[in-house]
Design a protein around this motif. Structure first.
Motif, PDB file in Angstrom:
ATOM      1  N   THR A  95       0.691  -1.157  -0.108  1.00 30.50           N
ATOM      2  CA  THR A  95      -0.180   0.113  -0.012  1.00 30.50           C
ATOM      3  C   THR A  95       0.793   1.225  -0.132  1.00 30.50           C
ATOM      4  O   THR A  95       1.876   1.258   0.730  1.00 30.50           O
ATOM      5  CB  THR A  95      -1.086   0.101   1.337  1.00 30.50           C
ATOM      6  OG1 THR A  95      -1.747  -1.218   1.030  1.00 30.50           O
ATOM      7  CG2 THR A  95      -1.561   1.296   1.377  1.00 30.50           C
ATOM      8  N   ASP A 119      -1.858  -0.820  -4.189  1.00 30.60           N
ATOM      9  CA  ASP A 119      -3.102   0.060  -3.613  1.00 30.60           C
ATOM     10  C   ASP A 119      -2.429   1.295  -3.248  1.00 30.60           C
ATOM     11  O   ASP A 119      -1.458   1.564  -2.730  1.00 30.60           O
ATOM     12  CB  ASP A 119      -3.824  -0.376  -2.380  1.00 30.60           C
ATOM     13  CG  ASP A 119      -4.480  -1.665  -2.837  1.00 30.60           C
ATOM     14  OD1 ASP A 119      -5.619  -1.491  -3.458  1.00 30.60           O
ATOM     15  OD2 ASP A 119      -4.241  -2.714  -2.241  1.00 30.60           O
ATOM     16  N   VAL A 121      -3.639   4.759  -1.256  1.00 30.44           N
ATOM     17  CA  VAL A 121      -4.733   5.213  -0.470  1.00 30.44           C
ATOM     18  C   VAL A 121      -4.337   6.785  -0.043  1.00 30.44           C
ATOM     19  O   VAL A 121      -3.468   6.697   1.222  1.00 30.44           O
ATOM     20  CB  VAL A 121      -5.039   4.340   0.823  1.00 30.44           C
ATOM     21  CG1 VAL A 121      -6.305   5.031   1.448  1.00 30.44           C
ATOM     22  CG2 VAL A 121      -5.240   2.977   0.343  1.00 30.44           C
ATOM     23  N   ALA A 154      -8.884   2.219  -4.448  1.00 25.18           N
ATOM     24  CA  ALA A 154      -8.234   1.012  -3.658  1.00 25.18           C
ATOM     25  C   ALA A 154      -9.107   0.180  -3.297  1.00 25.18           C
ATOM     26  O   ALA A 154     -10.168   0.177  -2.787  1.00 25.18           O
ATOM     27  CB  ALA A 154      -7.433   1.780  -2.487  1.00 25.18           C
TER      28      ALA A 154
END
Ligand code: NAP
Length: 307
Positions: A95, A119, A121, A154
């Motif tokens: 992430t 992802d 975020v 995400a």
């Protein structure tokens, strides 16, 4: 103690926000290990000496190798170059988040460099001080402060894990889209900073006063303006360059209100002034009731504000 939420965390930028995150993650055991990268050797050495990073690297690309969470904690204007550098080195399933004060510009700068299977975020902690650099961080900076997440596309499990990290560092987490974030922050943070910079600039131009009386008598409202106007010049330059539209919108509204008050003063309209100040006083009460500031006289200045 919740145990590590991420096995390996990489902090890109090692200033106030990143070092505060590192102190908090270490204090509450939220990361297996913390790797760091900063531009200068001085900052990298400071991070090791203070002990909030387990290892530091000469490049951002090397720092993110094998990381489960990568935090971009550089000025907003530097996000694009950093993202371009780390993109090819990100671990699948990792992430990437950021802590930038503006969100639409960061999404545009970073998202194109995030590979499939990682992802992104974006985030923004509504916490800070006027200090910067690796020595300015402290573990409790995020306690009872809001952290805004901008989940976009995400995966929900990646968002939930990042939310858990911020909650474990003491923050209250909210989610919103990037455009809404930028408008809200233009009202609550960006335009007030611009006004503080302007007020201190006005005093500076009146140099006869600045040299003596402004310093001597600054116990009143002006002192609070000077604290805000001491904030990091690079960070705030980037905020205004990248949150241009929302800031100009709010500034336009501010100017209209200012003319209303200016006219009331000129016309001797005390009722208008009294009613206006009564409404603004209620907003201050609301902020204290929401636990976002102290009701102590003089903003509780006699107590240390670091934890
Ligand atoms: P800071 O204390 O000034 O630290 C910035 C870090 O970024 C330093 O480690 C610096 O490295 C590095 N850096 C600066 N320019 C760079 C560049 N061009 N390329 C690569 N690295 C660079 O800043 P901060 O207050 O932690 O702010 C970091 C982010 O958090 C910003 O995006 C800001 O908008 C956001 N934020 C700040 C606050 C606040 O109140 N300060 C609150 C919320 C969010 P060197 O030390 O080696 O120069």
């Amino acid at each position: 103690m919740t145990g590590p939420i991420y096995n390996r965390v990489a902090l890109i930028g090692l200033g106030l926000i990143a070092s505060s995150m590192a102190h908090a993650m270490k204090k509450w055991g939220l990361a297996g290990s913390i790797a760091g990268y900063a531009r200068t050797t001085e900052t990298r050495a400071a991070a090791l000496e203070i002990g909030f990073c387990d290892a530091v690297f000469d490049t951002a690309a090397a720092a993110v190798e094998g990381a489960d969470l990568v935090v971009l904690a550089v000025p907003v204007g530097a996000m694009s170059a950093v993202a371009a550098e780390i993109g090819p080195h990100l671990k699948p399933g990792a992430t990437v988040t950021d802590v930038g004060s503006v969100k639409q510009a960061v999404v545009e700068a970073v998202a194109p460099h995030i590979p499939e299977g990682v992802d992104f975020v974006p985030g923004h902690p509504l916490a800070g001080t006027e200090h910067s650099g690796p020595h300015s961080g402290f573990a409790t900076l995020f306690q009872n402060r809001w952290h805004i997440l901008v989940p976009g596309s995400a995966r929900p499990e990646a968002v939930a894990r990042l939310r858990a990290l911020w909650e474990a560092m003491g923050a209250n987490v909210d989610e919103m889209d990037a455009a809404h974030h930028d408008l809200v922050l233009a009202v609550t943070s960006h335009t007030p900073h611009l006004i503080a910079y302007t007020m201190v600039g006005v005093a500076d131009h009146l140099s006869r006063i600045t040299e003596s009386e402004v310093i001597k008598y600054s116990a009143a409202g002006f002192r609070d303006f000077t604290r805000i106007a001491a904030s990091d010049p690079t960070m705030w330059r980037d905020v205004f360059l990248t949150n241009k539209e929302a800031t100009l919108d709010i500034l336009g509204r501010f100017t209209e209100e200012l003319f209303v008050l200016q006219r009331a003063i000129r016309m001797g309209d005390g009722q208008l002034l009294f009613d206006y100040f009564t409404r603004t006083r209620a907003i201050r009460r609301g902020i204290i009731e929401a636990g976002q500031d102290t009701a102590a006289p003089d903003f509780g200045r006699t107590k240390p504000d670091k934890g």
